[in-house]
Write a protein that holds these residues in place. Structure first.
Motif, PDB file in Angstrom:
ATOM      1  N   GLU A  55       0.846  -1.185   0.000  1.00 27.84           N
ATOM      2  CA  GLU A  55       0.000   0.000   0.000  1.00 27.84           C
ATOM      3  C   GLU A  55       0.885   1.239   0.000  1.00 27.84           C
ATOM      4  O   GLU A  55       2.105   1.129   0.054  1.00 27.84           O
ATOM      5  CB  GLU A  55      -0.893  -0.031   1.241  1.00 27.84           C
ATOM      6  CG  GLU A  55      -1.804  -1.232   1.257  1.00 27.84           C
ATOM      7  CD  GLU A  55      -2.677  -1.244   2.493  1.00 27.84           C
ATOM      8  OE1 GLU A  55      -3.767  -0.679   2.439  1.00 27.84           O
ATOM      9  OE2 GLU A  55      -2.262  -1.814   3.508  1.00 27.84           O
ATOM     10  N   SER A  56       0.259   2.418   0.005  1.00 22.77           N
ATOM     11  CA  SER A  56       1.076   3.623  -0.003  1.00 22.77           C
ATOM     12  C   SER A  56       1.901   3.671   1.278  1.00 22.77           C
ATOM     13  O   SER A  56       1.429   3.287   2.343  1.00 22.77           O
ATOM     14  CB  SER A  56       0.220   4.873  -0.155  1.00 22.77           C
ATOM     15  OG  SER A  56      -0.917   4.796   0.634  1.00 22.77           O
ATOM     16  N   HIS A  73      -0.031  -1.867  -6.623  1.00 28.50           N
ATOM     17  CA  HIS A  73      -0.816  -2.101  -5.414  1.00 28.50           C
ATOM     18  C   HIS A  73      -2.014  -2.981  -5.761  1.00 28.50           C
ATOM     19  O   HIS A  73      -2.811  -3.313  -4.909  1.00 28.50           O
ATOM     20  CB  HIS A  73      -1.287  -0.764  -4.835  1.00 28.50           C
ATOM     21  CG  HIS A  73      -2.270  -0.079  -5.732  1.00 28.50           C
ATOM     22  ND1 HIS A  73      -1.887   0.692  -6.806  1.00 28.50           N
ATOM     23  CD2 HIS A  73      -3.610  -0.105  -5.765  1.00 28.50           C
ATOM     24  CE1 HIS A  73      -2.962   1.133  -7.432  1.00 28.50           C
ATOM     25  NE2 HIS A  73      -4.021   0.660  -6.830  1.00 28.50           N
ATOM     26  N   LEU A  92      -4.802  -8.693   3.145  1.00 29.47           N
ATOM     27  CA  LEU A  92      -4.832  -7.902   1.914  1.00 29.47           C
ATOM     28  C   LEU A  92      -5.629  -8.638   0.849  1.00 29.47           C
ATOM     29  O   LEU A  92      -6.469  -8.058   0.157  1.00 29.47           O
ATOM     30  CB  LEU A  92      -3.385  -7.682   1.447  1.00 29.47           C
ATOM     31  CG  LEU A  92      -3.106  -6.512   0.538  1.00 29.47           C
ATOM     32  CD1 LEU A  92      -3.490  -5.205   1.187  1.00 29.47           C
ATOM     33  CD2 LEU A  92      -1.633  -6.478   0.170  1.00 29.47           C
ATOM     34  N   SER A 143      -9.336  -8.417   1.501  1.00 28.21           N
ATOM     35  CA  SER A 143     -10.008  -7.119   1.435  1.00 28.21           C
ATOM     36  C   SER A 143     -10.299  -6.682   0.008  1.00 28.21           C
ATOM     37  O   SER A 143     -10.923  -5.662  -0.209  1.00 28.21           O
ATOM     38  CB  SER A 143      -9.192  -6.060   2.176  1.00 28.21           C
ATOM     39  OG  SER A 143      -7.930  -5.917   1.584  1.00 28.21           O
ATOM     40  N   ALA A 186     -13.787  -8.003   4.111  1.00 25.59           N
ATOM     41  CA  ALA A 186     -12.906  -8.198   5.255  1.00 25.59           C
ATOM     42  C   ALA A 186     -11.858  -7.094   5.257  1.00 25.59           C
ATOM     43  O   ALA A 186     -10.770  -7.259   4.732  1.00 25.59           O
ATOM     44  CB  ALA A 186     -12.248  -9.566   5.176  1.00 25.59           C
ATOM     45  N   ALA A 187     -12.193  -5.960   5.824  1.00 25.23           N
ATOM     46  CA  ALA A 187     -11.270  -4.839   5.842  1.00 25.23           C
ATOM     47  C   ALA A 187     -10.211  -5.062   6.919  1.00 25.23           C
ATOM     48  O   ALA A 187     -10.456  -5.765   7.890  1.00 25.23           O
ATOM     49  CB  ALA A 187     -12.025  -3.549   6.111  1.00 25.23           C
ATOM     50  N   ILE A 188      -9.030  -4.480   6.697  1.00 19.09           N
ATOM     51  CA  ILE A 188      -8.015  -4.501   7.746  1.00 19.09           C
ATOM     52  C   ILE A 188      -8.291  -3.298   8.631  1.00 19.09           C
ATOM     53  O   ILE A 188      -8.433  -2.193   8.137  1.00 19.09           O
ATOM     54  CB  ILE A 188      -6.599  -4.398   7.143  1.00 19.09           C
ATOM     55  CG1 ILE A 188      -6.401  -5.468   6.071  1.00 19.09           C
ATOM     56  CG2 ILE A 188      -5.552  -4.511   8.237  1.00 19.09           C
ATOM     57  CD1 ILE A 188      -5.060  -5.377   5.353  1.00 19.09           C
ATOM     58  N   ARG A 189      -8.382  -3.516   9.925  1.00 19.86           N
ATOM     59  CA  ARG A 189      -8.718  -2.376  10.788  1.00 19.86           C
ATOM     60  C   ARG A 189      -7.537  -1.388  10.845  1.00 19.86           C
ATOM     61  O   ARG A 189      -6.391  -1.750  10.579  1.00 19.86           O
ATOM     62  CB  ARG A 189      -9.100  -2.848  12.187  1.00 19.86           C
ATOM     63  CG  ARG A 189      -7.957  -3.507  12.924  1.00 19.86           C
ATOM     64  CD  ARG A 189      -8.312  -3.766  14.380  1.00 19.86           C
ATOM     65  NE  ARG A 189      -7.239  -4.482  15.031  1.00 19.86           N
ATOM     66  CZ  ARG A 189      -7.161  -5.807  15.084  1.00 19.86           C
ATOM     67  NH1 ARG A 189      -8.085  -6.546  14.515  1.00 19.86           N
ATOM     68  NH2 ARG A 189      -6.142  -6.391  15.671  1.00 19.86           N
ATOM     69  N   GLY A 190      -7.872  -0.150  11.216  1.00 20.56           N
ATOM     70  CA  GLY A 190      -6.824   0.859  11.360  1.00 20.56           C
ATOM     71  C   GLY A 190      -6.228   1.259  10.023  1.00 20.56           C
ATOM     72  O   GLY A 190      -6.824   1.061   8.984  1.00 20.56           O
ATOM     73  N   MET A 191      -5.046   1.839  10.075  1.00 21.37           N
ATOM     74  CA  MET A 191      -4.430   2.293   8.836  1.00 21.37           C
ATOM     75  C   MET A 191      -2.920   2.134   8.906  1.00 21.37           C
ATOM     76  O   MET A 191      -2.361   1.853   9.965  1.00 21.37           O
ATOM     77  CB  MET A 191      -4.800   3.737   8.570  1.00 21.37           C
ATOM     78  CG  MET A 191      -4.326   4.690   9.643  1.00 21.37           C
ATOM     79  SD  MET A 191      -5.292   6.177   9.638  1.00 21.37           S
ATOM     80  CE  MET A 191      -6.756   5.606  10.458  1.00 21.37           C
ATOM     81  N   VAL A 192      -2.271   2.319   7.749  1.00 23.58           N
ATOM     82  CA  VAL A 192      -0.818   2.226   7.682  1.00 23.58           C
ATOM     83  C   VAL A 192      -0.227   3.266   8.638  1.00 23.58           C
ATOM     84  O   VAL A 192      -0.628   4.424   8.612  1.00 23.58           O
ATOM     85  CB  VAL A 192      -0.346   2.502   6.236  1.00 23.58           C
ATOM     86  CG1 VAL A 192       1.163   2.429   6.140  1.00 23.58           C
ATOM     87  CG2 VAL A 192      -0.994   1.521   5.270  1.00 23.58           C
ATOM     88  N   ARG A 238      -2.604  -3.913  13.723  1.00 26.02           N
ATOM     89  CA  ARG A 238      -3.714  -4.199  12.813  1.00 26.02           C
ATOM     90  C   ARG A 238      -3.904  -5.701  12.622  1.00 26.02           C
ATOM     91  O   ARG A 238      -4.765  -6.125  11.856  1.00 26.02           O
ATOM     92  CB  ARG A 238      -3.424  -3.567  11.443  1.00 26.02           C
ATOM     93  CG  ARG A 238      -3.109  -2.079  11.511  1.00 26.02           C
ATOM     94  CD  ARG A 238      -2.797  -1.516  10.144  1.00 26.02           C
ATOM     95  NE  ARG A 238      -4.000  -1.406   9.327  1.00 26.02           N
ATOM     96  CZ  ARG A 238      -3.991  -1.115   8.037  1.00 26.02           C
ATOM     97  NH1 ARG A 238      -2.845  -0.938   7.407  1.00 26.02           N
ATOM     98  NH2 ARG A 238      -5.111  -1.017   7.357  1.00 26.02           N
TER      99      ARG A 238
END
Lengths: 348, 337
Positions: free
Chosen positions: B43-44, B221, B262, B265, B278-284, B299
């Motif tokens: 991801e970014s 990505h 990944l 999601s 199925a999202a990954i919680r939180g962020m990079v 995460r």
């Protein structure tokens, strides 16, 4: 999920948006027309998600902006059923003050979460601004309402004193969604609302949009180019090509059995996230580029790239958008006779 | 055993900024094999573009390679460590364009708006070979035809603004391939393009790779694109490589919780639409505020207090060519997708 009989919320009829092309120099004579949207008709049903897809330059963004009345369409009507039972207004016929009540009902979510929020305003000001403009006094109730909206989109209410730069792309998109929700809209036009987000954040945002749709009985017009996302969230999908609607059908039917050769090609180009299918799937490759909307080919605009073109009727005669039996509209002379392939991993 | 053409080992890249030092790459290791396509996914902020730029010694300021090696094996089997070469030095100038070609995401930024495209494609040829202009022009026209630019003779004199996005990207690819490099580094070359154009460009890269027996390092990505073209996959997260494996293993038997999350999601055609993604919680995490221990642990659904948040996990070879950087690998992790 909207039933086929669900009430129509918005009806777009013969909508066109032609931009003039002017010559260089002082005279600026009009030398041509870019037909960004050209005679598009469709209905948006209450509570559904209608996606509009197509390559860049197909006019999907222009269409969204016409619905928002950011542009003044050059022809056609956008008939909107208001909250007053039975009342239908033509948004293209209204201006300024008369349009204002409907601007509260139809809101937009933008693509770029970095460009669409004013960096000099706090989150509270950004989310509360539509309310203040609608006459809400700047009081404790406003503060509370903004806090509630932030919680609705999964942000903490303490964040409202912060400025946009303190947030990541996904959080900014949530702020944009909270702002769009502030006036209790009925219809949200989302123009590539999740395209700029990372995969993991994109999934969170899609889940949020689905949740909000149920909670607020929202209707979405979802403009996008990512067909996997579109397939996941839409009830119906409209496919555009050089300003024209070429096919509109319920999502499952469209992906399983497209009726327009362009839809078939588009589905065939979607990369499949499974390396084992790589060699098994036969792909259709479109030659050339999307046609120039200032110089649309004669007849069917797609005939220059279409593998099924008959070189005769397709070149001469513009196919009309016809309704087929399965709640599907298509603009191809041979829609009934062609046997087109659906998306590779969708079983028919 | 496949022949290795590049071996990146424990590469660290720092960006000293006002607020501290951003560790863009925190010990990255992987191999590129001859004639194969390796996808770097992330991801970014994962460091995938920085990795690509390091290979060419074209890091943006104030970035610098702090340690580690990038060992490149040339046609004669001679090994050069790119990481220790000065960016503007003779060795790098000989490698860039000749040995390693590069394609960037946005074609407009890698083309000069005021030069004709034919001249731009020709430039590396004149730099690296002693050729007469007429001869060079022939080679350019040939390459333009090969990358699918229609009417090369007329297009030769066009400027980039006269071309569509897809054609511009073909020009950039022609520029990268004109000297027949042994490695093509492509940084999100299709991200700005439509799916239909993307499909054509991916086909083109695949075809040219087979014809020229070139290695490709492809940064993206998009997991769909990875599944389409990769032989090997390197998954990156927050400056580290978390998993490397062949493409089939990556998609069908991934070990790292991040790789699994990944993959889950991504919206897939034919998935059940009533289930949330199925999202990954939180962020990079912000690069200046990365968590202690495993960078993914806040995460992660396999997070174990006292293990994951204390020490950075080692990279383990679960199979000879399948490496995973996770402390919990092997500890009864339930079977993946």
């Amino acid at each position: 999920m909207a039933e086929p009989s669900a009430a129509t919320l918005l009806e777009v009829r013969d909508l066109s948006m032609h931009f003039p092309v002017t010559s260089a120099g002082v005279l600026r004579r009009v030398v041509g027309q870019v037909k960004a949207v050209d005679g598009v008709s469709f209905c948006v049903r209450e509570g559904e998600t209608l996606s509009v897809v197509g390559e860049s330059g197909c006019g999907k963004t222009t269409l969204g902006r016409c619905i928002m009345r950011i542009y003044d369409p050059t022809a056609g009507s956008i008939r909107y059923r208001t909250r007053n039972e039975g009342e239908v207004v033509d948004l293209t016929a209204l201006d300024g003050r008369a349009l204002r009540p409907y601007r509260r009902d139809i809101r937009m979510i933008f693509q770029d979460p970095y460009a669409s929020l004013n960096p000099r305003m706090t989150v509270e000001e950004i989310v509360g601004e539509p309310l203040v403009l609608a006459g809400h006094p700047r009081n404790k109730a406003l503060h509370r309402r903004v806090g509630d909206l932030l919680e609705q989109v999964g942000l903490r209410r303490e964040y409202m004193a912060r400025y946009p730069h303190a947030f990541s792309g996904g959080e900014r998109q949530r702020i944009g969604i909270a702002r769009a929700l502030s006036l209790n809209p009925r219809l949200l036009v989302a123009d590539e609302a999740v395209s700029a987000l990372d995969v993991s954040v994109q999934a969170q945002t899609i889940n949020l949009l689905k949740k909000l749709q149920v909670e607020y009985k929202l209707t979405y017009v979802f403009i996008a180019h990512d067909l996997s996302v579109v397939e996941y969230i839409s009830d119906r999908v409209a496919v555009m090509y050089v300003g024209k609607l070429v096919e509109l059908a319920p999502t499952r039917a469209l992906f399983a059995r497209p009726a327009h050769p362009y839809t078939e090609a588009l589905l065939s180009a979607v990369p499949i996230p499974d390396p084992r299918l790589r060699k098994k799937v036969e792909r259709i490759r479109l030659a050339g580029e999307i046609a120039d909307p200032s110089n649309v080919p004669s007849g069917c605009p797609f005939h220059t790239r279409c593998a099924y073109s008959d070189g005769n009727r397709c070149v001469r005669e513009v196919p009309a958008l016809r309704t087929l039996e399965d709640d599907r509209q298509v603009a191809c002379h041979y829609a009934e006779t062609l046997e087109l392939k659906g998306a590779p991993q969708v079983a028919t | 055993m496949d022949e290795t053409i590049v071996e990146v080992r424990d590469l660290r890249v720092d960006f000293p900024v006002m607020a501290g030092t951003i560790e863009a790459l925190r010990g990255v290791s992987f191999l590129l094999k001859r004639g194969k396509t390796t996808c770097i996914v992330g991801e970014s902020g994962s460091g995938k573009s920085v990795t690509a730029r390091s290979m060419m010694q074209i890091l943006q300021k104030p970035g610098r390679i702090a340690s580690g090696s990038i060992r490149y094996r040339d046609r004669d089997g001679k090994i050069t460590d790119i990481a220790t070469q000065p960016a503007g030095g003779r060795v790098m100038r000989a490698i860039r364009g000749r040995e390693i070609g590069m394609v960037f995401q946005e074609p407009m930024t890698s083309l000069s708006p005021v030069h004709r495209i034919g001249e731009q494609i020709m430039e590396p040829l004149l730099l690296h070979f002693r050729l007469q202009r007429a001869e060079a022009r022939e080679r350019v026209l040939e390459m333009m035809a090969r990358v699918g630019i229609p009417n090369p003779v007329q297009r030769f004199d066009n400027y980039p603004f006269q071309l569509s996005g897809g054609l511009r990207q073909r020009v950039v690819i022609a520029m990268a391939l004109i000297c027949e490099p042994r490695l093509l580094v492509a940084d999100e070359p299709t991200t700005a393009l439509d799916v239909t154009t993307q499909a054509n460009i991916l086909d083109l890269i695949r075809e040219l790779q087979e014809e020229m027996e070139m290695s490709v390092m492809f940064i993206t990505h998009d997991l769909g694109v990875v599944a389409e073209i990769a032989d090997d996959v390197v998954v990156m997260y927050a400056g580290s490589v978390v998993e490397t494996a062949d493409v089939d293993t990556t998609f069908h038997a991934p070990e790292h919780p991040y790789t699994r999350a990944l993959l889950q999601s991504v919206p897939r055609l034919s998935a059940d639409k009533d289930l949330p993604l199925a999202a990954i919680r939180g962020m990079v995490p912000h690069p200046l505020a990365r968590p202690r221990g495993c960078v993914f642990h806040p995460r992660c659904d396999r997070y174990l207090a006292g293990t994951c948040d204390t020490a950075e996990p080692a990279t383990i070879a679960v199979l000879p060519e399948h490496h995973v950087k996770c402390a919990r690998v092997g500890q009864d992790i339930t079977q993946g997708r």
